[in-house]
Design a protein around this motif. Structure first.
Motif, short mmCIF file in Angstrom:
data_model
loop_
_atom_site.label_atom_id
_atom_site.label_comp_id
_atom_site.label_asym_id
_atom_site.label_seq_id
_atom_site.Cartn_x
_atom_site.Cartn_y
_atom_site.Cartn_z
N TRP A 118 5.71 14.96 -6.24
CA TRP A 118 5.48 15.96 -5.19
C TRP A 118 6.47 15.77 -4.04
O TRP A 118 7.06 16.73 -3.57
CB TRP A 118 4.04 15.84 -4.68
N MET A 119 6.68 14.53 -3.62
CA MET A 119 7.59 14.27 -2.51
C MET A 119 9.04 14.58 -2.87
O MET A 119 9.81 15.03 -2.03
CB MET A 119 7.47 12.82 -2.05
N ALA A 120 9.43 14.34 -4.12
CA ALA A 120 10.81 14.61 -4.53
C ALA A 120 11.13 16.09 -4.43
O ALA A 120 12.27 16.47 -4.19
CB ALA A 120 11.04 14.11 -5.95
N ARG A 121 10.16 16.96 -4.61
CA ARG A 121 10.38 18.41 -4.54
C ARG A 121 10.27 18.94 -3.12
O ARG A 121 10.78 20.02 -2.83
CB ARG A 121 9.36 19.13 -5.43
N ALA A 122 9.61 18.24 -2.26
CA ALA A 122 9.36 18.73 -0.89
C ALA A 122 10.66 18.71 -0.07
O ALA A 122 11.37 17.71 -0.03
CB ALA A 122 8.30 17.87 -0.21
N ARG A 123 10.95 19.82 0.58
CA ARG A 123 12.16 19.93 1.39
C ARG A 123 12.15 18.94 2.56
O ARG A 123 13.15 18.34 2.89
CB ARG A 123 12.28 21.35 1.94
N TRP A 124 10.99 18.81 3.18
CA TRP A 124 10.88 17.91 4.32
C TRP A 124 11.18 16.47 3.92
O TRP A 124 11.72 15.70 4.71
CB TRP A 124 9.51 18.01 4.98
N SER A 125 10.85 16.10 2.67
CA SER A 125 11.08 14.74 2.21
C SER A 125 12.58 14.44 2.13
O SER A 125 13.03 13.38 2.55
CB SER A 125 10.42 14.55 0.85
N ARG A 126 13.34 15.38 1.59
CA ARG A 126 14.79 15.19 1.51
C ARG A 126 15.40 15.12 2.92
O ARG A 126 16.27 14.30 3.19
CB ARG A 126 15.43 16.30 0.70
N ALA A 127 14.95 15.98 3.80
CA ALA A 127 15.46 15.99 5.18
C ALA A 127 15.11 14.67 5.88
O ALA A 127 15.94 14.11 6.61
CB ALA A 127 14.88 17.17 5.94
N LEU A 128 13.91 14.19 5.65
CA LEU A 128 13.49 12.94 6.27
C LEU A 128 14.35 11.78 5.78
O LEU A 128 14.79 10.94 6.57
CB LEU A 128 12.01 12.67 5.98
N ARG A 129 14.60 11.73 4.48
CA ARG A 129 15.44 10.65 3.93
C ARG A 129 16.83 10.69 4.53
O ARG A 129 17.40 9.64 4.86
CB ARG A 129 15.50 10.73 2.41
N LYS A 130 17.41 11.87 4.71
CA LYS A 130 18.74 11.98 5.32
C LYS A 130 18.70 11.57 6.78
O LYS A 130 19.63 10.94 7.29
CB LYS A 130 19.28 13.40 5.19
N ALA A 131 17.64 11.92 7.48
CA ALA A 131 17.52 11.58 8.90
C ALA A 131 17.33 10.08 9.11
O ALA A 131 17.73 9.55 10.15
CB ALA A 131 16.36 12.34 9.52
N LEU A 132 16.74 9.41 8.15
CA LEU A 132 16.48 7.98 8.30
C LEU A 132 17.71 7.11 8.07
O LEU A 132 17.71 5.94 8.43
CB LEU A 132 15.34 7.55 7.37
N ALA A 168 0.84 -1.21 0.00
CA ALA A 168 0.00 0.00 0.00
C ALA A 168 0.87 1.25 0.00
O ALA A 168 0.59 2.22 -0.72
CB ALA A 168 -0.93 0.00 1.21
N GLY A 169 1.94 1.24 0.78
CA GLY A 169 2.86 2.37 0.80
C GLY A 169 3.51 2.61 -0.54
O GLY A 169 3.69 3.76 -0.97
N ALA A 170 3.87 1.54 -1.25
CA ALA A 170 4.48 1.67 -2.57
C ALA A 170 3.50 2.31 -3.56
O ALA A 170 3.88 3.17 -4.36
CB ALA A 170 4.94 0.31 -3.09
N VAL A 171 2.24 1.91 -3.49
CA VAL A 171 1.23 2.50 -4.37
C VAL A 171 1.09 3.99 -4.10
O VAL A 171 1.07 4.81 -5.02
CB VAL A 171 -0.14 1.78 -4.21
N VAL A 172 1.04 4.36 -2.84
CA VAL A 172 0.93 5.78 -2.46
C VAL A 172 2.16 6.55 -2.93
O VAL A 172 2.06 7.64 -3.49
CB VAL A 172 0.72 5.93 -0.94
N LEU A 173 3.34 5.99 -2.72
CA LEU A 173 4.57 6.67 -3.12
C LEU A 173 4.67 6.85 -4.63
O LEU A 173 5.15 7.89 -5.10
CB LEU A 173 5.80 5.91 -2.61
N VAL A 174 4.25 5.86 -5.38
CA VAL A 174 4.30 5.98 -6.84
C VAL A 174 3.44 7.15 -7.30
O VAL A 174 3.85 7.94 -8.15
CB VAL A 174 3.85 4.66 -7.51
N HIS A 175 2.28 7.31 -6.69
CA HIS A 175 1.39 8.40 -7.10
C HIS A 175 1.84 9.76 -6.57
O HIS A 175 1.52 10.78 -7.16
CB HIS A 175 -0.05 8.09 -6.66
N GLY A 176 2.58 9.78 -5.47
CA GLY A 176 3.00 11.06 -4.92
C GLY A 176 4.48 11.34 -5.07
O GLY A 176 5.01 12.27 -4.45
N TRP A 177 5.19 10.56 -5.89
CA TRP A 177 6.64 10.67 -5.99
C TRP A 177 7.12 12.05 -6.43
O TRP A 177 8.04 12.60 -5.85
CB TRP A 177 7.18 9.59 -6.91
#
Length: 174
Positions: free
Chosen positions: A99-113, A88-97
């Motif tokens: 938008w998420m790639a441009r979001a600053r919080w998304s990049r910060a979250l990936r680095k934090a993880l 389910a998460g993969a389906v959501v990510l494919v549809h929102g990829w």
């Protein structure tokens, strides 16, 4: 609550916390399944090894664990519970990829993880060593295999040699 539903809900919880893949929560899975009496430590280690051996996702061991807990219904419940959240998460990510790639919080979250996932990987390694190193010769065999692979030995040959060594030792000394 039926056993099958309990297995499904347990693996659904494990599937929901599987950031970085199912192996990231291996310590929690081992703790939960062993505490519930669904598998012994040896069965957990054996199931994990079998799950790594068969083709497909690396967490197919959950089918074995579910089967051990509640028969065929438990196997299906464990499989669905573990893999539905990720699918389910993969389906959501494919549809929102985009938008998420441009979001600053998304990049910060990936680095934090990154350090979180490294810590989870280390804890998984420690659990596997704890469960798999139950004989004195186990650690020596692991060290030898690591050295051989580091020195360029064929991985398949090392695996086959380890299997033969393990079988021989268990037949001789039980």
């Amino acid at each position: 609550m039926s056993e099958g539903l309990e297995v499904f809900l347990t693996f659904l919880r494990l599937g929901l916390i599987s950031f970085g893949g199912g192996m990231a929560n291996l310590p929690e899975m081992a703790r939960t399944l062993i505490a519930n009496g669904w598998v012994t430590p040896q069965q957990f280690a054996d199931g994990f090894a079998l799950g790594q051996f068969v083709p497909g996702p690396n967490m197919l061991a959950v089918v074995f664990y579910g089967l051990s807990a509640a028969g065929p219904v438990g196997a299906l419940g464990a499989l669905l519970g573990m893999f539905l959240p990720g699918a389910a998460g993969a389906v959501v990510l494919v549809h929102g990829w985009r938008w998420m790639a441009r979001a600053r919080w998304s990049r910060a979250l990936r680095k934090a993880l990154v350090p979180v996932s490294m810590g989870l990987s280390l804890s998984m390694l420690l659990v596997l060593v704890e469960l798999g190193m139950d004989k004195p010769w186990s650690f020596a065999a692991m060290a030898l295999a690591t050295l051989l692979i580091y020195r360029g030995a064929n991985i398949l040959a090392v695996m086959l040699g380890g299997g033969v060594l393990g079988l021989s030792v268990s037949l001789l000394w039980g």
